[in-house]
Design a protein around this motif. Structure first.
Motif, PDB file in Angstrom:
ATOM      1  N   ALA A  93       0.853  -1.186   0.000  1.00 42.50           N
ATOM      2  CA  ALA A  93       0.000   0.000   0.000  1.00 42.50           C
ATOM      3  C   ALA A  93       0.891   1.238   0.000  1.00 42.50           C
ATOM      4  O   ALA A  93       1.814   1.343   0.816  1.00 42.50           O
ATOM      5  CB  ALA A  93      -0.905   0.015   1.229  1.00 42.50           C
ATOM      6  N   ILE A  94       0.646   2.149  -0.917  1.00 44.77           N
ATOM      7  CA  ILE A  94       1.464   3.362  -1.030  1.00 44.77           C
ATOM      8  C   ILE A  94       0.770   4.508  -0.312  1.00 44.77           C
ATOM      9  O   ILE A  94      -0.383   4.829  -0.606  1.00 44.77           O
ATOM     10  CB  ILE A  94       1.714   3.737  -2.497  1.00 44.77           C
ATOM     11  CG1 ILE A  94       2.381   2.569  -3.240  1.00 44.77           C
ATOM     12  CG2 ILE A  94       2.586   4.993  -2.583  1.00 44.77           C
ATOM     13  CD1 ILE A  94       2.595   2.830  -4.715  1.00 44.77           C
ATOM     14  N   GLY A  95       1.465   5.126   0.628  1.00 46.49           N
ATOM     15  CA  GLY A  95       0.916   6.244   1.374  1.00 46.49           C
ATOM     16  C   GLY A  95       1.113   7.568   0.654  1.00 46.49           C
ATOM     17  O   GLY A  95       1.700   7.637  -0.430  1.00 46.49           O
ATOM     18  N   ALA A  96       0.637   8.626   1.266  1.00 49.96           N
ATOM     19  CA  ALA A  96       0.747   9.973   0.698  1.00 49.96           C
ATOM     20  C   ALA A  96       2.126  10.553   0.969  1.00 49.96           C
ATOM     21  O   ALA A  96       2.804  10.192   1.936  1.00 49.96           O
ATOM     22  CB  ALA A  96      -0.324  10.876   1.300  1.00 49.96           C
ATOM     23  N   ALA A  97       2.548  11.477   0.108  1.00 52.53           N
ATOM     24  CA  ALA A  97       3.795  12.200   0.328  1.00 52.53           C
ATOM     25  C   ALA A  97       3.733  12.964   1.651  1.00 52.53           C
ATOM     26  O   ALA A  97       2.652  13.284   2.154  1.00 52.53           O
ATOM     27  CB  ALA A  97       4.041  13.163  -0.825  1.00 52.53           C
ATOM     28  N   LEU A  98       4.890  13.274   2.199  1.00 57.32           N
ATOM     29  CA  LEU A  98       4.927  13.960   3.490  1.00 57.32           C
ATOM     30  C   LEU A  98       4.367  15.376   3.407  1.00 57.32           C
ATOM     31  O   LEU A  98       3.716  15.854   4.336  1.00 57.32           O
ATOM     32  CB  LEU A  98       6.356  13.998   4.024  1.00 57.32           C
ATOM     33  CG  LEU A  98       7.002  12.657   4.360  1.00 57.32           C
ATOM     34  CD1 LEU A  98       8.393  12.875   4.949  1.00 57.32           C
ATOM     35  CD2 LEU A  98       6.132  11.860   5.313  1.00 57.32           C
ATOM     36  N   GLY A  99       4.675  16.053   2.319  1.00 67.12           N
ATOM     37  CA  GLY A  99       4.238  17.437   2.225  1.00 67.12           C
ATOM     38  C   GLY A  99       3.272  17.658   1.074  1.00 67.12           C
ATOM     39  O   GLY A  99       3.141  16.798   0.191  1.00 67.12           O
ATOM     40  N   PRO A 100       2.586  18.805   1.136  1.00 67.09           N
ATOM     41  CA  PRO A 100       2.670  19.844   2.169  1.00 67.09           C
ATOM     42  C   PRO A 100       1.905  19.441   3.430  1.00 67.09           C
ATOM     43  O   PRO A 100       0.941  18.682   3.353  1.00 67.09           O
ATOM     44  CB  PRO A 100       2.023  21.057   1.488  1.00 67.09           C
ATOM     45  CG  PRO A 100       1.061  20.450   0.501  1.00 67.09           C
ATOM     46  CD  PRO A 100       1.691  19.176   0.020  1.00 67.09           C
ATOM     47  N   ALA A 101       2.349  19.980   4.567  1.00 65.53           N
ATOM     48  CA  ALA A 101       1.718  19.662   5.845  1.00 65.53           C
ATOM     49  C   ALA A 101       2.037  20.751   6.858  1.00 65.53           C
ATOM     50  O   ALA A 101       3.130  21.331   6.827  1.00 65.53           O
ATOM     51  CB  ALA A 101       2.202  18.313   6.367  1.00 65.53           C
ATOM     52  N   PRO A 102       1.103  21.048   7.774  1.00 64.54           N
ATOM     53  CA  PRO A 102       1.365  22.055   8.807  1.00 64.54           C
ATOM     54  C   PRO A 102       2.590  21.732   9.651  1.00 64.54           C
ATOM     55  O   PRO A 102       3.310  22.644  10.062  1.00 64.54           O
ATOM     56  CB  PRO A 102       0.085  22.024   9.651  1.00 64.54           C
ATOM     57  CG  PRO A 102      -0.966  21.490   8.740  1.00 64.54           C
ATOM     58  CD  PRO A 102      -0.278  20.518   7.849  1.00 64.54           C
ATOM     59  N   GLU A 103       2.833  20.445   9.918  1.00 69.82           N
ATOM     60  CA  GLU A 103       3.999  20.070  10.735  1.00 69.82           C
ATOM     61  C   GLU A 103       5.297  20.524  10.080  1.00 69.82           C
ATOM     62  O   GLU A 103       6.218  21.004  10.748  1.00 69.82           O
ATOM     63  CB  GLU A 103       4.033  18.550  10.938  1.00 69.82           C
ATOM     64  CG  GLU A 103       2.873  17.999  11.742  1.00 69.82           C
ATOM     65  CD  GLU A 103       1.728  17.516  10.892  1.00 69.82           C
ATOM     66  OE1 GLU A 103       1.021  16.583  11.332  1.00 69.82           O
ATOM     67  OE2 GLU A 103       1.513  18.074   9.790  1.00 69.82           O
ATOM     68  N   ILE A 104       5.362  20.373   8.758  1.00 69.39           N
ATOM     69  CA  ILE A 104       6.571  20.756   8.046  1.00 69.39           C
ATOM     70  C   ILE A 104       6.746  22.270   8.065  1.00 69.39           C
ATOM     71  O   ILE A 104       7.858  22.786   8.232  1.00 69.39           O
ATOM     72  CB  ILE A 104       6.540  20.207   6.612  1.00 69.39           C
ATOM     73  CG1 ILE A 104       6.716  18.683   6.660  1.00 69.39           C
ATOM     74  CG2 ILE A 104       7.619  20.848   5.752  1.00 69.39           C
ATOM     75  CD1 ILE A 104       6.588  18.004   5.319  1.00 69.39           C
TER      76      ILE A 104
END
Length: 226
Positions: A93-104
């Motif tokens: 199962a392939i997850g989503a890229a890390l960004g964009p995200a508020p944490e980053i």
């Protein structure tokens, strides 16, 4: 048939010949393994190995593959799925890229402060660049997230490929906010620019580890039954 509750994680990054880059990815993998209490492996889509397909050879059973990218461009949408398909595995199962995200965005603000930036000083938001419009849209979102935290409107610039070029838009009093996960050639180029300061890459920050864990848990729901 049963669902694998906590499958291993394959963290897949771009790859760079600068040894500092893989060290960041390995630190993120080690921290994620401790946080999630699952085995975490590392693969790369370009420049260095192992590839995602090669990394999968050493993992038995269902897997979550997570792209350690800050935007969902060609490598995320095409390269990674193709490498996994080439492995012949149907249990990934392939997850989503890390960004964009508020944490980053929050980590980037911390990096700016550490570089000497203070509210009111102009920020140049610098990303790697892409020819994929969807990736550029992600970068614009990331710039907006950081801009809200820093009290100014940020328009992305790029180290390569896309326009405008960071070197053409930054001034002597600016602070550069690199939208880069790890050190490498792109950060080296930014560090050579005549500006007031260049923040460090996002790196293996605890908030990024938390983000990896969140992306893993979401993707885990799509792991095929074992």
């Amino acid at each position: 048939m049963r669902t694998t509750v906590n499958p291993p994680l394959l963290l897949v990054a771009h790859g760079t010949r600068d040894p500092a880059g893989p060290r960041v990815v390995e630190r993120l993998a080690a921290a994620a393994a401790e946080h999630l209490q699952v085995p975490v492996h590392v693969g790369y889509v370009d420049v260095i190995g192992p590839t995602a397909a090669e990394a999968l050879e050493g993992i038995d059973g269902p897997v979550v593959a997570l792209p350690a990218f800050l935007a969902a461009g060609y490598h995320v949408r095409t390269d990674l799925p193709e490498q996994i398909a080439a492995s012949g595995r149907a249990d990934v199962a392939i997850g989503a890229a890390l960004g964009p995200a508020p944490e980053i965005a929050e980590v980037m603000r911390e990096r700016l402060l550490a570089a000497g930036w203070r509210p009111g000083a102009r920020i140049a938001f610098a990303a790697a660049g892409s020819s994929d419009e969807r990736a550029l849209a992600d970068v614009r979102t990331a710039a907006q997230l950081l801009g809200r935290r820093c009290g100014q409107w940020l328009t992305p610039s790029y180290v390569t490929t896309a326009a405008p070029a960071t070197a053409e838009v930054c001034g002597p009093g600016d602070f550069i906010a690199p939208y880069l996960l790890a050190p490498g050639l792109f950060h080296q180029r930014l560090a050579e620019l005549p500006v007031a300061g260049v923040a460090e890459p996002i790196g293996a920050h605890p908030a990024v580890v938390e983000l990896i864990a969140r992306r893993y848990r979401l993707a885990r729901r799509a792991v095929p039954a074992a």
